[in-house]
Design a protein around this motif. Structure first.
Motif, PDB file in Angstrom:
ATOM      1  N   UNK A   1     -15.498 -10.508  47.786  1.00  0.00           N
ATOM      2  CA  UNK A   1     -15.490 -11.341  48.991  1.00  0.00           C
ATOM      3  C   UNK A   1     -15.138 -10.563  50.244  1.00  0.00           C
ATOM      4  N   UNK A   2     -15.500  -9.286  50.268  1.00  0.00           N
ATOM      5  CA  UNK A   2     -15.075  -8.441  51.397  1.00  0.00           C
ATOM      6  C   UNK A   2     -16.196  -8.170  52.398  1.00  0.00           C
ATOM      7  N   UNK A   3     -17.402  -8.690  52.159  1.00  0.00           N
ATOM      8  CA  UNK A   3     -18.472  -8.416  53.132  1.00  0.00           C
ATOM      9  C   UNK A   3     -18.037  -8.950  54.491  1.00  0.00           C
ATOM     10  N   UNK A   4     -18.448  -8.201  55.519  1.00  0.00           N
ATOM     11  CA  UNK A   4     -18.085  -8.563  56.881  1.00  0.00           C
ATOM     12  C   UNK A   4     -16.588  -8.553  57.155  1.00  0.00           C
ATOM     13  N   UNK A   5     -15.871  -7.724  56.387  1.00  0.00           N
ATOM     14  CA  UNK A   5     -14.495  -7.415  56.763  1.00  0.00           C
ATOM     15  C   UNK A   5     -14.403  -5.891  56.875  1.00  0.00           C
ATOM     16  N   UNK A   6     -13.416  -5.423  57.621  1.00  0.00           N
ATOM     17  CA  UNK A   6     -13.283  -3.970  57.745  1.00  0.00           C
ATOM     18  C   UNK A   6     -12.953  -3.322  56.401  1.00  0.00           C
ATOM     19  N   UNK A   7     -12.309  -4.103  55.497  1.00  0.00           N
ATOM     20  CA  UNK A   7     -11.944  -3.543  54.187  1.00  0.00           C
ATOM     21  C   UNK A   7     -13.178  -3.074  53.411  1.00  0.00           C
ATOM     22  N   UNK A   8     -14.319  -3.714  53.658  1.00  0.00           N
ATOM     23  CA  UNK A   8     -15.545  -3.342  52.941  1.00  0.00           C
ATOM     24  C   UNK A   8     -15.894  -1.879  53.166  1.00  0.00           C
ATOM     25  N   UNK A   9     -15.493  -1.331  54.305  1.00  0.00           N
ATOM     26  CA  UNK A   9     -15.758   0.073  54.595  1.00  0.00           C
ATOM     27  C   UNK A   9     -14.517   0.924  54.333  1.00  0.00           C
ATOM     28  N   UNK A  10     -13.343   0.379  54.665  1.00  0.00           N
ATOM     29  CA  UNK A  10     -12.106   1.157  54.510  1.00  0.00           C
ATOM     30  C   UNK A  10     -11.889   1.575  53.061  1.00  0.00           C
ATOM     31  N   UNK A  11     -12.012   0.619  52.139  1.00  0.00           N
ATOM     32  CA  UNK A  11     -11.663   0.910  50.747  1.00  0.00           C
ATOM     33  C   UNK A  11     -12.544   2.005  50.129  1.00  0.00           C
ATOM     34  N   UNK A  12     -13.870   1.912  50.254  1.00  0.00           N
ATOM     35  CA  UNK A  12     -14.671   3.034  49.721  1.00  0.00           C
ATOM     36  C   UNK A  12     -14.347   4.366  50.408  1.00  0.00           C
ATOM     37  N   UNK A  13     -14.034   4.336  51.687  1.00  0.00           N
ATOM     38  CA  UNK A  13     -13.647   5.582  52.361  1.00  0.00           C
ATOM     39  C   UNK A  13     -12.355   6.130  51.767  1.00  0.00           C
ATOM     40  N   UNK A  14     -11.357   5.246  51.620  1.00  0.00           N
ATOM     41  CA  UNK A  14     -10.073   5.699  51.085  1.00  0.00           C
ATOM     42  C   UNK A  14     -10.222   6.225  49.662  1.00  0.00           C
ATOM     43  N   UNK A  15     -11.252   5.735  48.957  1.00  0.00           N
ATOM     44  CA  UNK A  15     -11.462   6.196  47.583  1.00  0.00           C
ATOM     45  C   UNK A  15     -12.178   7.541  47.528  1.00  0.00           C
ATOM     46  N   UNK A  16     -12.775   7.955  48.637  1.00  0.00           N
ATOM     47  CA  UNK A  16     -13.501   9.240  48.632  1.00  0.00           C
ATOM     48  C   UNK A  16     -12.522  10.394  48.778  1.00  0.00           C
ATOM     49  N   UNK A  17     -11.709  10.595  47.754  1.00  0.00           N
ATOM     50  CA  UNK A  17     -10.611  11.554  47.848  1.00  0.00           C
ATOM     51  C   UNK A  17     -10.886  12.854  47.122  1.00  0.00           C
ATOM     52  N   UNK A  18     -11.861  12.848  46.235  1.00  0.00           N
ATOM     53  CA  UNK A  18     -11.942  13.965  45.294  1.00  0.00           C
ATOM     54  C   UNK A  18     -12.047  15.307  46.001  1.00  0.00           C
ATOM     55  N   UNK A  19     -12.895  15.354  47.008  1.00  0.00           N
ATOM     56  CA  UNK A  19     -13.060  16.608  47.723  1.00  0.00           C
ATOM     57  C   UNK A  19     -11.741  17.030  48.385  1.00  0.00           C
ATOM     58  N   UNK A  20     -11.068  16.069  49.037  1.00  0.00           N
ATOM     59  CA  UNK A  20      -9.805  16.374  49.703  1.00  0.00           C
ATOM     60  C   UNK A  20      -8.761  16.835  48.687  1.00  0.00           C
ATOM     61  N   UNK A  21      -8.729  16.157  47.542  1.00  0.00           N
ATOM     62  CA  UNK A  21      -7.759  16.539  46.507  1.00  0.00           C
ATOM     63  C   UNK A  21      -8.025  17.967  46.045  1.00  0.00           C
ATOM     64  N   UNK A  22      -9.313  18.296  45.872  1.00  0.00           N
ATOM     65  CA  UNK A  22      -9.652  19.635  45.395  1.00  0.00           C
ATOM     66  C   UNK A  22      -9.172  20.706  46.373  1.00  0.00           C
ATOM     67  N   UNK A  23      -9.384  20.472  47.664  1.00  0.00           N
ATOM     68  CA  UNK A  23      -8.968  21.451  48.669  1.00  0.00           C
ATOM     69  C   UNK A  23      -7.440  21.560  48.702  1.00  0.00           C
ATOM     70  N   UNK A  24      -6.747  20.412  48.703  1.00  0.00           N
ATOM     71  CA  UNK A  24      -5.278  20.439  48.770  1.00  0.00           C
ATOM     72  C   UNK A  24      -4.681  20.993  47.481  1.00  0.00           C
ATOM     73  N   UNK A  25      -5.328  20.661  46.361  1.00  0.00           N
ATOM     74  CA  UNK A  25      -4.876  21.200  45.068  1.00  0.00           C
ATOM     75  C   UNK A  25      -4.894  22.725  45.107  1.00  0.00           C
TER      76      UNK A  25
END
Lengths: 315, 275
Positions: free
Chosen positions: B132-156
């Motif tokens: 039920x998140x269409x047309x809320x900002x969360x619809x974009x925020x959550x997938x963005x916040x989940x795109x961590x793998x690359x960042x984790x790899x660099x910080x790791x």
């Protein structure tokens, strides 16, 4: 902070009261690390692993407002039975291979030219110059190029300035030129990350190697063919694979430029998948295309891991 | 004398580089030039700059785009903060602690790099609808916040390469995971984290496809999305207004580039690891 998992079976732990306290200790010693990695685990599970599995399942279903029902391979049969969609895979291959050819040559050549400047300040500013275009969002860049290809746009103006009016046309409306126009976008394909990766690779070449080459009297071309080209091979391999994955997964360019048109002439599979959501609400069909693209990306990525093996070195 | 010799050596290189630079900057030149033309100026001279420069184009474009900047700030800010906080915790745990399932977690994070979010576009869209998140900002925020793998790899990689001695004394003092993360991990990782952060801001600012699927409400649309809606919309704007909107959409990235050029370049180069 290693975790001791052996539970003592006798001794003080056998006493009910003491045992409870010991268990509590164990939980306390485990919890911090697991607690702190939990958000990542959940986010990846919900927004990557679950959709990936769900996409494969949906590709065997027909979905509408009333729910989903199983249709076996019907979606895949539609994909492989649709000649126009198969043509779109050809478009994808054309764009991907064209960009592989570009990315293995032009950004590298420019990086080498800049690296060979004797004036270090000039080196710095040329490098900045070829990074700057990246601050224009890709959407805006695509829109500007869309104008360039229009009937009264930049390409035709430049052509008539050189007396070539007879070549002028609406580049995106002509099915013979539309794919060439898409590929030509962002000519000369130098600015940006590709260039920076080559440049970083050049900076890693040990100075002694270059000095030795000078002492041995290696000329400019010899330096390129015997030192720079072989030592930049890892960067090249990386960029080839990044480029392949990029074109497999992205369809922003045809989406904004032509929406796949005229007709189906500039369609790519990813864009067809997008339209299955946005226009047709044909989710099973879209998932089938997505699953095929997923498999292609997986193959490319596994080949990359095979070739680089960075992950094994780090664990 | 040496300087003169160097200069002579460099001249042909400068000329060749200029040959590449002219077409590279041509679209930016076109964008700026047309953004200052009114309808008649465009009709008479569509390419080269004309005077007077028409700032009213920018007013029209801005009135259409202004509310998107708050949306981008909220969406990208929250998304990047999510990646930075949760991603750095995971990277720190993976790099500096041994615990049961560590290797499994590493591959769990890494394998996501083989799942670009566009190939799971359909199921991701269905998920957002189900939540039920269409047309809320969360619809974009959550997938963005989940795109961590690359960042984790660099910080790791960064945490992994820190010297052991740094942490030994803290461990003897009995510092727990969180204290070590706050007192040693975070302060040391600031450069690498800002490089990753700038790269992510750039990446998310460029994203068009996903917001176009889940944000149809004009009030919460992002800059890139609104730009395309404006440019290709039902009432097609004058070319000058469209180009002015393109310029406006680039300004925050230009500012980001100017204030953090070094970090920006480092961030983009670290993006090379992204598969």
């Amino acid at each position: 902070m290693s975790i001791n998992n052996s539970v003592p079976l006798s001794g003080p732990a056998a006493h009910p009261k003491l045992r409870r306290r010991l268990d509590w200790d164990r939980i306390r010693s485990i919890s911090p690390v697991y607690l702190f990695v939990l958000p990542t685990v959940i986010l990846l599970l919900v927004f990557f692993y679950y959709p990936a599995v769900k996409g494969i399942i949906t590709s065997f279903q027909y979905v509408d407002i009333r729910g989903a029902r199983w249709v076996d391979f019907a979606n895949y049969e539609r994909v492989f039975g649709d000649k126009r969609l198969l043509e779109s895979f050809k478009n994808l291959a054309f764009l991907a291979l064209f960009n592989v050819a570009v990315v293995t040559t032009l950004p590298m050549i420019v990086a080498i030219f800049i690296f060979r400047l004797k004036n270090l300040t000039a080196q710095y500013w040329w490098r900045v110059a070829f990074v700057i275009p990246i601050v224009v969002p890709s959407v805006a860049t695509i829109l500007v190029w869309r104008w360039m290809y229009s009937t009264d746009g930049g390409i035709n103006i430049v052509l008539s300035a050189f007396g070539l009016e007879h070549l002028a046309r609406g580049w995106l409306g002509d099915r013979n030129t539309v794919m060439g126009a898409l590929a030509f976008t962002s000519f000369p394909w130098v600015a940006g990350i590709n260039f920076l990766i080559y440049y970083a690779g050049l900076q890693d070449i040990p100075e002694e190697v270059l000095d030795a080459a000078v002492v041995d009297g290696a000329g400019s071309f010899r330096r390129f063919s015997s030192i720079e080209l072989p030592l930049l091979r890892p960067q090249m391999r990386l960029l080839v694979l990044l480029t392949l994955v990029f074109w497999l997964r992205s369809f922003e360019l045809p989406l904004i430029m032509t929406n796949g048109g005229p007709g189906y002439a500039s369609m790519v599979p990813g864009l067809r998948m997008y339209l299955a959501i946005n226009r047709d609400f044909d989710l099973g069909y879209g998932s089938a295309i997505g699953t095929i693209l997923f498999l292609l990306v997986l193959v490319v990525t596994l080949v990359q891991l095979r070739l680089t093996r960075t992950s094994d070195d780090l664990v | 004398m040496q300087r003169l010799k160097n200069f002579r050596h460099d001249v042909p290189l400068h000329l060749i580089l200029l040959l590449f630079a002219i077409p590279t900057f041509f679209p930016i030149f076109v964008m700026l030039s047309i953004s200052g033309k009114d309808f008649f100026q465009y009709g008479a001279q569509p390419l080269l700059p004309t005077l007077p420069f028409n700032f009213s184009n920018y007013e029209v474009a801005w009135s259409f785009m202004s509310n998107t900047y708050l949306n981008n700030t909220v969406i990208i800010g929250t998304g990047v903060a999510g990646v930075m906080i949760f991603g750095s915790l995971t990277a720190f745990a993976l790099a500096r602690f041994s615990f049961r399932g560590r290797k499994l977690l590493f591959y769990y994070v890494l394998a996501v790099l083989a799942i670009p979010s566009t190939v799971i576009l359909v199921p991701l869209f269905m998920l957002i609808v189900d939540l039920g998140l269409t047309n809320t900002r969360w619809a974009v925020i959550l997938p963005y916040a989940a795109s961590q793998s690359f960042a984790i790899l660099v910080m790791y990689t960064f945490f992994y390469n820190l010297p052991k001695e740094l942490f030994e004394s803290a461990q003897i003092d009995g510092a727990g995971f969180f204290r070590m993360y706050i007192h040693f991990g975070l302060p040391l990782a600031r450069p690498v984290m800002s490089a990753v952060g700038v790269f992510l801001i750039w990446l998310f600012w460029n994203d068009y496809v996903w917001p176009s699927l889940v944000l149809s409400d004009p009030q919460i649309q992002t800059v890139a999305l609104r730009l395309v809606v404006f440019y290709l919309g039902r009432t097609v704007p004058e070319p000058g207004q469209g180009m002015a909107a393109s310029v406006i959409s680039s300004i925050p990235l230009i500012v980001l580039f100017l204030v953090s050029m070094r970090t920006f370049i480092a961030g983009l180069t670290s993006g090379a690891i992204k598969a």
